[in-house]
Design a protein around this motif. Structure first.
Motif, PDB file in Angstrom:
ATOM      1  N   PRO A 147      20.366 -43.567 -19.381  1.00  0.00           N
ATOM      2  CA  PRO A 147      20.124 -43.881 -21.074  1.00  0.00           C
ATOM      3  C   PRO A 147      19.747 -44.768 -21.377  1.00  0.00           C
ATOM      4  CG  PRO A 147      22.670 -44.220 -20.254  1.00  0.00           C
ATOM      5  CD  PRO A 147      21.750 -43.637 -19.692  1.00  0.00           C
ATOM      6  N   ILE A 148      19.814 -46.118 -21.318  1.00  0.00           N
ATOM      7  CA  ILE A 148      19.201 -47.184 -21.308  1.00  0.00           C
ATOM      8  C   ILE A 148      18.015 -47.280 -21.181  1.00  0.00           C
ATOM      9  CG2 ILE A 148      19.693 -49.415 -22.285  1.00  0.00           C
ATOM     10  CD1 ILE A 148      22.310 -48.762 -22.536  1.00  0.00           C
ATOM     11  N   PRO A 149      16.594 -47.497 -22.150  1.00  0.00           N
ATOM     12  CA  PRO A 149      15.924 -48.129 -21.282  1.00  0.00           C
ATOM     13  C   PRO A 149      16.000 -49.813 -21.202  1.00  0.00           C
ATOM     14  CG  PRO A 149      14.769 -47.362 -23.820  1.00  0.00           C
ATOM     15  CD  PRO A 149      16.325 -47.257 -23.664  1.00  0.00           C
ATOM     16  N   CYS A 150      16.286 -50.531 -19.716  1.00  0.00           N
ATOM     17  CA  CYS A 150      16.210 -51.430 -19.604  1.00  0.00           C
ATOM     18  C   CYS A 150      15.707 -51.974 -18.678  1.00  0.00           C
ATOM     19  CB  CYS A 150      17.833 -51.277 -18.334  1.00  0.00           C
ATOM     20  SG  CYS A 150      17.229 -50.475 -17.047  1.00  0.00           S
ATOM     21  N   GLY A 151      14.543 -51.747 -18.619  1.00  0.00           N
ATOM     22  CA  GLY A 151      13.744 -52.044 -17.650  1.00  0.00           C
ATOM     23  C   GLY A 151      13.461 -51.999 -16.318  1.00  0.00           C
ATOM     24  N   ASP A 152      13.670 -51.271 -15.388  1.00  0.00           N
ATOM     25  CA  ASP A 152      13.745 -50.748 -15.069  1.00  0.00           C
ATOM     26  C   ASP A 152      12.819 -49.293 -14.194  1.00  0.00           C
ATOM     27  OD1 ASP A 152      15.999 -52.013 -13.507  1.00  0.00           O
ATOM     28  OD2 ASP A 152      17.342 -50.998 -13.829  1.00  0.00           O
ATOM     29  N   LEU A 153      11.895 -49.469 -13.605  1.00  0.00           N
ATOM     30  CA  LEU A 153      10.638 -49.073 -13.577  1.00  0.00           C
ATOM     31  C   LEU A 153      10.951 -48.055 -12.344  1.00  0.00           C
ATOM     32  CD1 LEU A 153       7.470 -50.796 -14.151  1.00  0.00           C
ATOM     33  CD2 LEU A 153       8.503 -50.059 -16.468  1.00  0.00           C
ATOM     34  N   ALA A 154      10.523 -46.672 -12.729  1.00  0.00           N
ATOM     35  CA  ALA A 154      10.877 -45.403 -11.857  1.00  0.00           C
ATOM     36  C   ALA A 154       8.826 -45.609 -10.975  1.00  0.00           C
ATOM     37  CB  ALA A 154      10.671 -44.369 -12.034  1.00  0.00           C
ATOM     38  N   LEU A 155       8.730 -45.445 -10.245  1.00  0.00           N
ATOM     39  CA  LEU A 155       7.608 -45.913  -8.891  1.00  0.00           C
ATOM     40  C   LEU A 155       7.752 -44.650  -8.010  1.00  0.00           C
ATOM     41  CD1 LEU A 155       8.430 -49.490  -7.596  1.00  0.00           C
ATOM     42  CD2 LEU A 155       7.287 -48.604  -9.584  1.00  0.00           C
ATOM     43  N   PRO A 156       6.568 -44.256  -7.219  1.00  0.00           N
ATOM     44  CA  PRO A 156       5.788 -43.114  -6.941  1.00  0.00           C
ATOM     45  C   PRO A 156       6.715 -42.789  -5.702  1.00  0.00           C
ATOM     46  CG  PRO A 156       4.210 -44.047  -7.193  1.00  0.00           C
ATOM     47  CD  PRO A 156       5.299 -45.183  -7.505  1.00  0.00           C
ATOM     48  N   LEU A 157       7.413 -43.786  -5.413  1.00  0.00           N
ATOM     49  CA  LEU A 157       7.984 -43.314  -3.697  1.00  0.00           C
ATOM     50  C   LEU A 157       9.495 -44.093  -3.801  1.00  0.00           C
ATOM     51  CD1 LEU A 157       6.186 -42.225  -0.785  1.00  0.00           C
ATOM     52  CD2 LEU A 157       7.552 -40.894  -1.701  1.00  0.00           C
ATOM     53  N   GLU A 158      10.769 -43.655  -3.905  1.00  0.00           N
ATOM     54  CA  GLU A 158      11.980 -44.110  -4.205  1.00  0.00           C
ATOM     55  C   GLU A 158      12.818 -43.991  -3.482  1.00  0.00           C
ATOM     56  OE1 GLU A 158      11.375 -45.816  -9.223  1.00  0.00           O
ATOM     57  OE2 GLU A 158      13.021 -44.347  -8.204  1.00  0.00           O
ATOM     58  N   ALA A 159      13.290 -45.330  -3.058  1.00  0.00           N
ATOM     59  CA  ALA A 159      14.749 -44.831  -1.440  1.00  0.00           C
ATOM     60  C   ALA A 159      16.009 -44.767  -2.192  1.00  0.00           C
ATOM     61  CB  ALA A 159      14.732 -45.544   0.062  1.00  0.00           C
ATOM     62  N   TYR A 160      16.914 -43.802  -2.373  1.00  0.00           N
ATOM     63  CA  TYR A 160      18.124 -44.163  -2.811  1.00  0.00           C
ATOM     64  C   TYR A 160      18.927 -44.340  -2.023  1.00  0.00           C
ATOM     65  CZ  TYR A 160      16.463 -43.480  -7.573  1.00  0.00           C
ATOM     66  OH  TYR A 160      15.521 -43.449  -8.681  1.00  0.00           O
ATOM     67  N   GLU A 161      20.729 -44.384  -1.900  1.00  0.00           N
ATOM     68  CA  GLU A 161      21.646 -44.351  -1.077  1.00  0.00           C
ATOM     69  C   GLU A 161      23.156 -43.974  -1.143  1.00  0.00           C
ATOM     70  OE1 GLU A 161      22.580 -47.195   2.091  1.00  0.00           O
ATOM     71  OE2 GLU A 161      20.732 -47.411   3.270  1.00  0.00           O
ATOM     72  N   SER A 162      23.354 -42.689  -1.296  1.00  0.00           N
ATOM     73  CA  SER A 162      25.121 -42.453  -1.399  1.00  0.00           C
ATOM     74  C   SER A 162      25.825 -43.095  -0.051  1.00  0.00           C
ATOM     75  CB  SER A 162      25.137 -41.219  -2.082  1.00  0.00           C
ATOM     76  OG  SER A 162      26.095 -41.045  -1.884  1.00  0.00           O
ATOM     77  N   SER A 163      26.136 -43.814   0.189  1.00  0.00           N
ATOM     78  CA  SER A 163      26.791 -44.598   0.963  1.00  0.00           C
ATOM     79  C   SER A 163      28.118 -43.006   0.824  1.00  0.00           C
ATOM     80  CB  SER A 163      27.426 -45.642   1.153  1.00  0.00           C
ATOM     81  OG  SER A 163      25.875 -46.753   0.272  1.00  0.00           O
ATOM     82  N   SER A 164      28.863 -42.914   0.248  1.00  0.00           N
ATOM     83  CA  SER A 164      30.011 -41.931   0.799  1.00  0.00           C
ATOM     84  C   SER A 164      29.592 -40.698   1.653  1.00  0.00           C
ATOM     85  CB  SER A 164      30.902 -42.126  -1.130  1.00  0.00           C
ATOM     86  OG  SER A 164      29.811 -41.230  -1.687  1.00  0.00           O
TER      87      SER A 164
END
Length: 281
Positions: free
Chosen positions: A64-81
């Motif tokens: 919700p807060i513009p913190c400087g993290d940019l969204a890019l064309p292909l991103e990888a995320y993990e949900s370890s649980s």
């Protein structure tokens, strides 16, 4: 395709299931992945750099807060649980390079030890041959488990195999041959404006990715729904819920709100622009 990790982060080998969208009408697959990333509170572990994906950049889609993290064309995320890796694709592939991109994606899945790939995508409602809405929105599937695309596990949920899948049909067969690198590109195949009705489905991005993943010997399941352009958020919920059923997951076990409901991505607040100016009415 190169995987570029976030500083100090490494992929979790226990996350053996990969879930990603295939771009299509209404962007339903992307919206569903957005919903899953947000609801599982998956952590971004890096991005994929591929020559054939068009560049784009934007603000963080989930914070919700513009913190400087940019969204890019292909991103990888993990949900370890949830032992889950998610890849979000935000821009299309260059024209004519879809199979090459699909091969790169299949190599990434194979080299990172993925055992099951779940592909989420949508199909044009205008091409739906047998419309039956008596049981509500329907999910169709395509699986690499059997040569004809069937999977008993998917059938248990009441889903129907994509009837238009025919591994002996010319375009499906050609696509499979390209994925297995058994042939050169055939210039005698029809151009986009010459495609016949039966050529529509194998011409879509999900078909190329499915074929290349299958050629790598990976288990791959495509979950598909028919839709039209417009507000496709309900379709995204439907597809995300189907993915959870397939993988034995429940939103109640995600790290969402206390009620265990889906956690709506922050970027959805402006997905269709600002509300209309009421003074015009």
């Amino acid at each position: 395709m190169e995987f570029v990790p976030e500083e100090g982060k490494l992929p979790n080998k226990d996350c053996s299931t990969l879930l990603l969208p295939a771009l299509s009408i209404g962007n339903v697959g992307q919206l569903a992945v957005d919903l899953l990333v947000s609801s599982t509170r998956a952590e971004r572990i890096g991005y994929l750099d591929d020559l054939f994906v068009l560049p784009c950049v934007g603000n963080d889609a989930y914070g919700p807060i513009p913190c400087g993290d940019l969204a890019l064309p292909l991103e990888a995320y993990e949900s370890s649980s949830n032992a889950l890796t998610l890849v979000q694709q935000r821009s299309p592939v260059m024209k004519g390079m879809l199979v090459d991109f699909a091969k790169h994606l299949a190599n990434f899945a194979s080299t990172t030890g993925k055992k099951h790939v779940v592909l989420l995508s949508s199909l044009d409602f205008g091409r739906w041959q047998k419309i039956d809405m008596s049981s509500g929105p329907q999910i169709y599937y395509l699986s690499s488990v059997n040569p004809d695309g069937t999977d008993h596990h998917c059938e248990q949920f009441g889903w129907k195999r994509l009837q238009e899948y025919d591994p002996a049909q010319r375009c499906w067969k050609y696509l499979s041959s390209l994925a297995e690198e058994n042939s050169m590109r055939d210039n005698n195949l029809p151009f986009d404006d010459e495609l016949e009705e039966e050529d529509y489905y194998p011409s879509l991005p999900f078909a190329a990715v499915f074929s290349c993943l299958k050629a790598k010997g990976l288990k791959v399941t495509c979950l598909l729904c028919y839709c039209s352009e417009g507000d496709n958020i309900p379709d995204a919920f439907n597809l995300a819920e189907a993915a959870c059923k397939l993988l034995g997951l429940s939103p109640r076990n995600f790290h969402g709100d206390e009620s265990g409901n889906w956690l709506i991505p922050f970027s959805w607040k402006t997905v269709y622009g600002p509300p209309p100016d009421l003074s015009i009415f």
